[in-house]
Design an enzyme around this catalytic site. Structure first.
Site, PDB file in Angstrom:
ATOM      1  N   HIS A 119      42.207   8.678  88.637  1.00 17.28           N
ATOM      2  CA  HIS A 119      43.428   8.815  89.442  1.00 17.28           C
ATOM      3  C   HIS A 119      43.493  10.157  90.171  1.00 17.28           C
ATOM      4  O   HIS A 119      44.581  10.617  90.517  1.00 17.28           O
ATOM      5  CB  HIS A 119      44.672   8.625  88.561  1.00 17.28           C
ATOM      6  CG  HIS A 119      44.886   7.193  88.130  1.00 17.28           C
ATOM      7  ND1 HIS A 119      45.690   6.834  87.071  1.00 17.28           N
ATOM      8  CD2 HIS A 119      44.386   6.035  88.616  1.00 17.28           C
ATOM      9  CE1 HIS A 119      45.676   5.510  86.932  1.00 17.28           C
ATOM     10  NE2 HIS A 119      44.890   5.003  87.848  1.00 17.28           N
ATOM     11  N   THR A 187      46.379   5.810  76.010  1.00 15.67           N
ATOM     12  CA  THR A 187      46.823   5.070  77.198  1.00 15.67           C
ATOM     13  C   THR A 187      47.485   3.766  76.786  1.00 15.67           C
ATOM     14  O   THR A 187      47.034   3.121  75.835  1.00 15.67           O
ATOM     15  CB  THR A 187      45.655   4.790  78.178  1.00 15.67           C
ATOM     16  OG1 THR A 187      46.156   4.008  79.275  1.00 15.67           O
ATOM     17  CG2 THR A 187      44.475   4.075  77.539  1.00 15.67           C
TER      18      THR A 187
HETATM   19  P1  OAD Z   1      51.441   5.852  79.384  1.00 17.11           P
HETATM   20  O1  OAD Z   1      52.622   6.745  79.309  1.00 17.11           O
HETATM   21  O2  OAD Z   1      51.636   4.511  79.978  1.00 17.11           O
HETATM   22  O3  OAD Z   1      50.830   5.633  77.930  1.00 17.11           O
HETATM   23  C1  OAD Z   1      50.599   6.727  77.062  1.00 17.11           C
HETATM   24  C2  OAD Z   1      50.149   6.180  75.725  1.00 17.11           C
HETATM   25  O4  OAD Z   1      49.813   7.285  74.891  1.00 17.11           O
HETATM   26  C3  OAD Z   1      51.238   5.369  74.994  1.00 17.11           C
HETATM   27  O5  OAD Z   1      50.637   4.217  74.428  1.00 17.11           O
HETATM   28  C4  OAD Z   1      51.722   6.353  73.896  1.00 17.11           C
HETATM   29  O6  OAD Z   1      52.131   5.671  72.711  1.00 17.11           O
HETATM   30  C5  OAD Z   1      50.446   7.133  73.632  1.00 17.11           C
HETATM   31  N1  OAD Z   1      50.650   8.487  73.078  1.00 17.11           N
HETATM   32  C6  OAD Z   1      51.671   9.345  73.275  1.00 17.11           C
HETATM   33  N2  OAD Z   1      51.462  10.505  72.633  1.00 17.11           N
HETATM   34  C7  OAD Z   1      50.262  10.374  72.008  1.00 17.11           C
HETATM   35  C8  OAD Z   1      49.485  11.234  71.185  1.00 17.11           C
HETATM   36  N3  OAD Z   1      49.872  12.484  70.866  1.00 17.11           N
HETATM   37  N4  OAD Z   1      48.309  10.758  70.706  1.00 17.11           N
HETATM   38  C9  OAD Z   1      47.888   9.502  71.015  1.00 17.11           C
HETATM   39  N5  OAD Z   1      48.578   8.661  71.778  1.00 17.11           N
HETATM   40  C10 OAD Z   1      49.752   9.089  72.290  1.00 17.11           C
HETATM   41  O7  OAD Z   1      50.291   6.679  80.143  1.00 17.11           O
HETATM   42  P2  OAD Z   1      48.945   6.131  80.783  1.00 17.11           P
HETATM   43  O8  OAD Z   1      48.460   4.935  80.090  1.00 17.11           O
HETATM   44  O9  OAD Z   1      48.025   7.288  80.943  1.00 17.11           O
HETATM   45  O10 OAD Z   1      49.157   6.516  87.147  1.00 17.11           O
HETATM   46  O11 OAD Z   1      49.455   5.725  82.218  1.00 17.11           O
HETATM   47  C11 OAD Z   1      48.554   5.181  83.135  1.00 17.11           C
HETATM   48  C12 OAD Z   1      48.947   5.538  84.528  1.00 17.11           C
HETATM   49  O12 OAD Z   1      50.321   5.189  84.752  1.00 17.11           O
HETATM   50  C13 OAD Z   1      48.927   7.010  84.848  1.00 17.11           C
HETATM   51  O13 OAD Z   1      47.623   7.493  85.160  1.00 17.11           O
HETATM   52  C14 OAD Z   1      49.833   7.103  86.020  1.00 17.11           C
HETATM   53  C15 OAD Z   1      50.958   6.247  85.507  1.00 17.11           C
HETATM   54  O14 OAD Z   1      51.774   5.671  86.439  1.00 17.11           O
HETATM   55  C16 OAD Z   1      49.615   6.627  88.387  1.00 17.11           C
HETATM   56  O15 OAD Z   1      50.646   7.238  88.638  1.00 17.11           O
HETATM   57  C17 OAD Z   1      48.784   5.922  89.424  1.00 17.11           C
END
Ligand code: OAD
Length: 241
Positions: A119, A187
Protein backbone atom coordinates in the site's frame (compact mmCIF):
# COMPACT_ATOMS: atom_id res chain seq x y z
CA UNK A 1 0.33 -21.66 23.42
CA UNK A 2 3.93 -22.85 23.80
CA UNK A 3 3.10 -26.06 21.90
CA UNK A 4 1.50 -24.07 19.09
CA UNK A 5 4.54 -21.80 18.90
CA UNK A 6 6.77 -24.88 18.71
CA UNK A 7 4.64 -26.33 15.90
CA UNK A 8 4.78 -23.03 14.01
CA UNK A 9 8.55 -22.81 14.50
CA UNK A 10 8.91 -26.34 13.13
CA UNK A 11 6.91 -25.46 10.02
CA UNK A 12 9.09 -22.38 9.49
CA UNK A 13 12.36 -24.27 9.94
CA UNK A 14 11.26 -26.98 7.50
CA UNK A 15 10.01 -24.48 4.91
CA UNK A 16 12.31 -23.54 2.02
CA UNK A 17 10.39 -20.29 1.45
CA UNK A 18 8.50 -18.52 4.21
CA UNK A 19 6.73 -15.22 3.64
CA UNK A 20 4.95 -12.84 5.96
CA UNK A 21 1.87 -10.74 5.25
CA UNK A 22 1.58 -8.00 7.83
CA UNK A 23 -1.01 -5.37 8.70
CA UNK A 24 -1.64 -2.53 11.09
CA UNK A 25 -1.77 -4.81 14.17
CA UNK A 26 2.00 -5.30 13.90
CA UNK A 27 2.56 -1.58 14.49
CA UNK A 28 0.01 -1.14 17.33
CA UNK A 29 2.73 -1.80 19.92
CA UNK A 30 4.68 1.10 18.36
CA UNK A 31 1.80 3.42 19.30
CA UNK A 32 0.10 3.50 15.89
CA UNK A 33 -3.59 2.56 16.07
CA UNK A 34 -4.92 -0.01 13.60
CA UNK A 35 -7.94 0.69 11.37
CA UNK A 36 -10.83 -1.56 12.37
CA UNK A 37 -10.48 -2.16 16.12
CA UNK A 38 -12.73 -0.16 18.47
CA UNK A 39 -9.93 2.39 18.89
CA UNK A 40 -8.85 2.18 15.25
CA UNK A 41 -8.60 5.01 12.73
CA UNK A 42 -11.86 4.11 10.97
CA UNK A 43 -13.79 4.53 14.24
CA UNK A 44 -12.84 8.20 14.05
CA UNK A 45 -12.69 8.83 10.29
CA UNK A 46 -15.14 7.33 7.81
CA UNK A 47 -12.92 5.77 5.11
CA UNK A 48 -15.50 6.66 2.43
CA UNK A 49 -14.98 10.33 3.32
CA UNK A 50 -11.24 10.27 4.05
CA UNK A 51 -9.53 7.35 2.36
CA UNK A 52 -10.73 7.21 -1.23
CA UNK A 53 -8.92 8.81 -4.13
CA UNK A 54 -12.15 10.59 -5.10
CA UNK A 55 -12.43 12.07 -1.59
CA UNK A 56 -8.85 13.31 -1.93
CA UNK A 57 -9.43 14.80 -5.38
CA UNK A 58 -12.66 16.49 -4.27
CA UNK A 59 -11.53 17.83 -0.92
CA UNK A 60 -7.81 17.37 -0.23
CA UNK A 61 -7.87 19.88 2.66
CA UNK A 62 -10.36 17.72 4.55
CA UNK A 63 -8.37 14.53 3.92
CA UNK A 64 -5.22 16.26 5.15
CA UNK A 65 -6.87 16.70 8.58
CA UNK A 66 -6.64 12.93 8.93
CA UNK A 67 -3.26 12.62 7.25
CA UNK A 68 -1.75 15.16 9.67
CA UNK A 69 -2.99 13.11 12.64
CA UNK A 70 -1.50 9.98 11.14
CA UNK A 71 1.78 11.73 10.39
CA UNK A 72 2.05 12.94 13.99
CA UNK A 73 1.85 9.31 15.17
CA UNK A 74 4.11 7.89 12.48
CA UNK A 75 6.95 10.36 12.55
CA UNK A 76 8.34 9.40 15.97
CA UNK A 77 7.25 5.75 16.02
CA UNK A 78 9.95 3.16 16.66
CA UNK A 79 9.97 -0.48 15.56
CA UNK A 80 8.66 -2.86 18.22
CA UNK A 81 9.43 -6.48 19.10
CA UNK A 82 7.33 -7.73 16.18
CA UNK A 83 9.30 -5.75 13.58
CA UNK A 84 12.63 -6.62 15.19
CA UNK A 85 11.72 -10.30 15.55
CA UNK A 86 10.77 -10.50 11.87
CA UNK A 87 14.10 -8.93 10.91
CA UNK A 88 15.81 -11.58 13.08
CA UNK A 89 13.89 -14.32 11.28
CA UNK A 90 15.16 -12.95 7.95
CA UNK A 91 18.70 -12.80 9.31
CA UNK A 92 18.41 -16.44 10.45
CA UNK A 93 17.35 -17.44 6.93
CA UNK A 94 13.83 -18.26 8.16
CA UNK A 95 11.91 -15.47 6.41
CA UNK A 96 12.27 -14.69 2.71
CA UNK A 97 10.12 -11.56 2.25
CA UNK A 98 7.60 -9.46 4.15
CA UNK A 99 4.59 -8.22 2.21
CA UNK A 100 3.25 -5.37 4.30
CA UNK A 101 0.06 -3.35 4.01
CA UNK A 102 1.61 -0.82 6.39
CA UNK A 103 2.99 2.48 5.14
CA UNK A 104 5.05 3.32 8.24
CA UNK A 105 8.50 2.05 7.18
CA UNK A 106 8.88 0.26 10.54
CA UNK A 107 9.81 -3.14 9.09
CA UNK A 108 12.75 -1.53 7.31
CA UNK A 109 13.68 0.49 10.43
CA UNK A 110 13.54 -2.74 12.42
CA UNK A 111 16.17 -4.27 10.13
CA UNK A 112 14.14 -6.16 7.51
CA UNK A 113 15.69 -5.94 4.05
CA UNK A 114 13.15 -7.65 1.81
CA UNK A 115 9.91 -5.75 2.24
CA UNK A 116 7.20 -5.34 -0.38
CA UNK A 117 5.11 -2.25 0.33
CA UNK A 118 1.71 -3.27 -0.94
CA UNK A 119 0.00 0.00 0.00
CA UNK A 120 2.95 2.35 -0.55
CA UNK A 121 4.95 4.40 1.94
CA UNK A 122 3.99 7.63 3.68
CA UNK A 123 7.50 9.07 3.82
CA UNK A 124 7.21 10.65 0.37
CA UNK A 125 4.54 12.92 -1.13
CA UNK A 126 3.60 13.39 -4.77
CA UNK A 127 1.57 15.88 -6.75
CA UNK A 128 -1.16 13.92 -8.52
CA UNK A 129 -1.61 16.85 -10.89
CA UNK A 130 1.97 17.60 -12.09
CA UNK A 131 3.88 14.53 -10.81
CA UNK A 132 6.56 16.30 -8.70
CA UNK A 133 7.78 14.35 -5.63
CA UNK A 134 8.87 15.56 -2.16
CA UNK A 135 9.88 13.96 1.13
CA UNK A 136 7.29 14.14 3.93
CA UNK A 137 10.07 15.59 6.10
CA UNK A 138 10.69 18.65 3.91
CA UNK A 139 6.95 19.45 3.86
CA UNK A 140 6.21 18.68 7.53
CA UNK A 141 5.78 22.33 8.57
CA UNK A 142 3.50 23.18 5.66
CA UNK A 143 -0.15 22.55 6.57
CA UNK A 144 -1.48 21.26 4.26
CA UNK A 145 1.59 20.62 2.08
CA UNK A 146 1.56 22.17 -1.39
CA UNK A 147 3.39 21.47 -4.60
CA UNK A 148 5.23 24.26 -6.44
CA UNK A 149 2.27 24.13 -8.87
CA UNK A 150 0.05 25.19 -5.89
CA UNK A 151 -1.99 21.97 -5.74
CA UNK A 152 -2.08 19.91 -2.53
CA UNK A 153 0.32 16.98 -2.33
CA UNK A 154 -0.72 13.41 -1.67
CA UNK A 155 1.32 10.90 0.36
CA UNK A 156 2.56 7.97 -1.73
CA UNK A 157 0.13 5.58 -0.09
CA UNK A 158 -2.62 3.68 -1.86
CA UNK A 159 -6.06 5.20 -1.34
CA UNK A 160 -9.22 3.15 -1.93
CA UNK A 161 -9.92 3.31 -5.65
CA UNK A 162 -6.22 3.43 -6.56
CA UNK A 163 -4.24 0.58 -8.07
CA UNK A 164 -1.74 -1.44 -6.06
CA UNK A 165 1.81 -0.65 -7.31
CA UNK A 166 2.21 -3.11 -10.17
CA UNK A 167 5.59 -4.54 -9.08
CA UNK A 168 4.30 -5.14 -5.55
CA UNK A 169 1.23 -6.87 -6.93
CA UNK A 170 3.10 -9.14 -9.33
CA UNK A 171 5.97 -10.01 -7.01
CA UNK A 172 3.61 -10.77 -4.12
CA UNK A 173 1.53 -13.04 -6.31
CA UNK A 174 4.57 -14.98 -7.53
CA UNK A 175 6.03 -15.33 -4.04
CA UNK A 176 2.69 -16.40 -2.55
CA UNK A 177 2.31 -19.07 -5.21
CA UNK A 178 5.71 -20.55 -4.39
CA UNK A 179 5.74 -20.21 -0.58
CA UNK A 180 5.80 -23.24 1.69
CA UNK A 181 4.78 -21.22 4.74
CA UNK A 182 3.07 -17.87 5.27
CA UNK A 183 2.96 -15.90 8.51
CA UNK A 184 -0.11 -13.65 8.52
CA UNK A 185 0.31 -11.11 11.31
CA UNK A 186 -1.84 -8.24 12.60
CA UNK A 187 -4.25 -7.96 9.70
CA UNK A 188 -8.01 -8.39 9.56
CA UNK A 189 -7.52 -9.59 5.95
CA UNK A 190 -10.60 -7.65 4.91
CA UNK A 191 -9.02 -5.52 2.22
CA UNK A 192 -8.63 -6.80 -1.32
CA UNK A 193 -6.42 -7.70 -3.10
CA UNK A 194 -3.94 -8.12 -0.21
CA UNK A 195 -6.33 -10.57 1.38
CA UNK A 196 -6.03 -12.94 -1.58
CA UNK A 197 -2.40 -13.69 -0.61
CA UNK A 198 -3.24 -16.23 2.15
CA UNK A 199 -5.71 -18.03 -0.17
CA UNK A 200 -3.18 -18.13 -3.03
CA UNK A 201 -0.46 -19.51 -0.75
CA UNK A 202 -2.81 -22.03 0.81
CA UNK A 203 -4.09 -23.24 -2.58
CA UNK A 204 -0.50 -23.94 -3.62
CA UNK A 205 0.17 -25.97 -0.48
CA UNK A 206 1.65 -23.45 1.96
CA UNK A 207 1.03 -23.77 5.69
CA UNK A 208 -0.60 -20.65 7.12
CA UNK A 209 0.43 -19.38 10.56
CA UNK A 210 -1.85 -16.59 11.76
CA UNK A 211 -0.84 -14.20 14.55
CA UNK A 212 -3.65 -11.93 15.68
CA UNK A 213 -5.31 -10.47 18.76
CA UNK A 214 -8.67 -11.76 17.52
CA UNK A 215 -9.91 -14.43 15.15
CA UNK A 216 -10.46 -13.35 11.56
CA UNK A 217 -12.37 -14.92 8.68
CA UNK A 218 -9.11 -16.71 7.84
CA UNK A 219 -8.86 -18.44 11.21
CA UNK A 220 -11.35 -21.24 10.57
CA UNK A 221 -11.00 -21.44 6.79
CA UNK A 222 -7.37 -20.95 5.81
CA UNK A 223 -5.20 -20.87 8.92
CA UNK A 224 -3.30 -23.98 10.02
CA UNK A 225 -1.94 -22.60 13.28
CA UNK A 226 -3.60 -19.69 15.07
CA UNK A 227 -1.38 -17.90 17.58
CA UNK A 228 -3.65 -15.53 19.47
CA UNK A 229 -2.16 -12.49 21.18
CA UNK A 230 0.11 -9.50 20.69
CA UNK A 231 2.42 -9.74 17.68
CA UNK A 232 5.51 -8.57 19.61
CA UNK A 233 5.37 -11.32 22.21
CA UNK A 234 4.44 -14.07 19.78
CA UNK A 235 7.04 -13.25 17.15
CA UNK A 236 9.72 -13.03 19.86
CA UNK A 237 8.62 -16.49 21.06
CA UNK A 238 8.86 -17.83 17.48
CA UNK A 239 12.38 -16.42 17.11
CA UNK A 240 13.40 -18.07 20.39
CA UNK A 241 11.98 -21.45 19.27
P1 OAD B 1 -7.10 -3.73 10.48
O1 OAD B 1 -7.31 -2.63 11.45
O2 OAD B 1 -8.22 -4.04 9.57
O3 OAD B 1 -6.73 -5.07 11.24
C1 OAD B 1 -5.74 -5.09 12.25
C2 OAD B 1 -5.72 -6.47 12.87
O4 OAD B 1 -4.65 -6.52 13.81
C3 OAD B 1 -7.02 -6.83 13.63
O5 OAD B 1 -7.37 -8.16 13.33
C4 OAD B 1 -6.60 -6.67 15.12
O6 OAD B 1 -7.29 -7.59 15.96
C5 OAD B 1 -5.13 -7.05 15.03
N1 OAD B 1 -4.28 -6.49 16.11
C6 OAD B 1 -4.41 -5.33 16.78
N2 OAD B 1 -3.41 -5.16 17.66
C7 OAD B 1 -2.61 -6.25 17.53
C8 OAD B 1 -1.40 -6.67 18.15
N3 OAD B 1 -0.78 -5.93 19.09
N4 OAD B 1 -0.87 -7.86 17.78
C9 OAD B 1 -1.48 -8.63 16.83
N5 OAD B 1 -2.61 -8.28 16.22
C10 OAD B 1 -3.17 -7.10 16.55
O7 OAD B 1 -5.76 -3.38 9.67
P2 OAD B 1 -5.23 -4.01 8.32
O8 OAD B 1 -5.69 -5.40 8.15
O9 OAD B 1 -3.78 -3.72 8.22
O10 OAD B 1 -5.52 0.25 3.58
O11 OAD B 1 -5.97 -3.10 7.27
C11 OAD B 1 -5.78 -3.32 5.90
C12 OAD B 1 -5.89 -2.05 5.14
O12 OAD B 1 -7.12 -1.39 5.47
C13 OAD B 1 -4.86 -1.00 5.47
O13 OAD B 1 -3.62 -1.21 4.81
C14 OAD B 1 -5.51 0.26 5.02
C15 OAD B 1 -6.88 0.03 5.61
O14 OAD B 1 -7.92 0.70 5.03
C16 OAD B 1 -5.85 1.32 2.87
O15 OAD B 1 -6.16 2.38 3.40
C17 OAD B 1 -5.82 1.11 1.38
Amino acid sequence: MQTLVQEAAKIISNSKRTLALTGAGVSVESGIPDFRSATGLWAKFDPAEYATIDAFRNNPEKVWNMLREMDALLKDAEPNKAHIGMAQLEEMGCLHTIITQNVDNLHQEGGSRKVIEYHGNSSTLSCIWCGKKYTAEEKRDEIPPKCQCEKLLKPDVVFFGEAIPVNALNESYQLAASAQALIVAGTSALVSPANSIPEIAKSKGAKIIEINKEETHLTDNVTDIFLQGGAGEIISALVAE
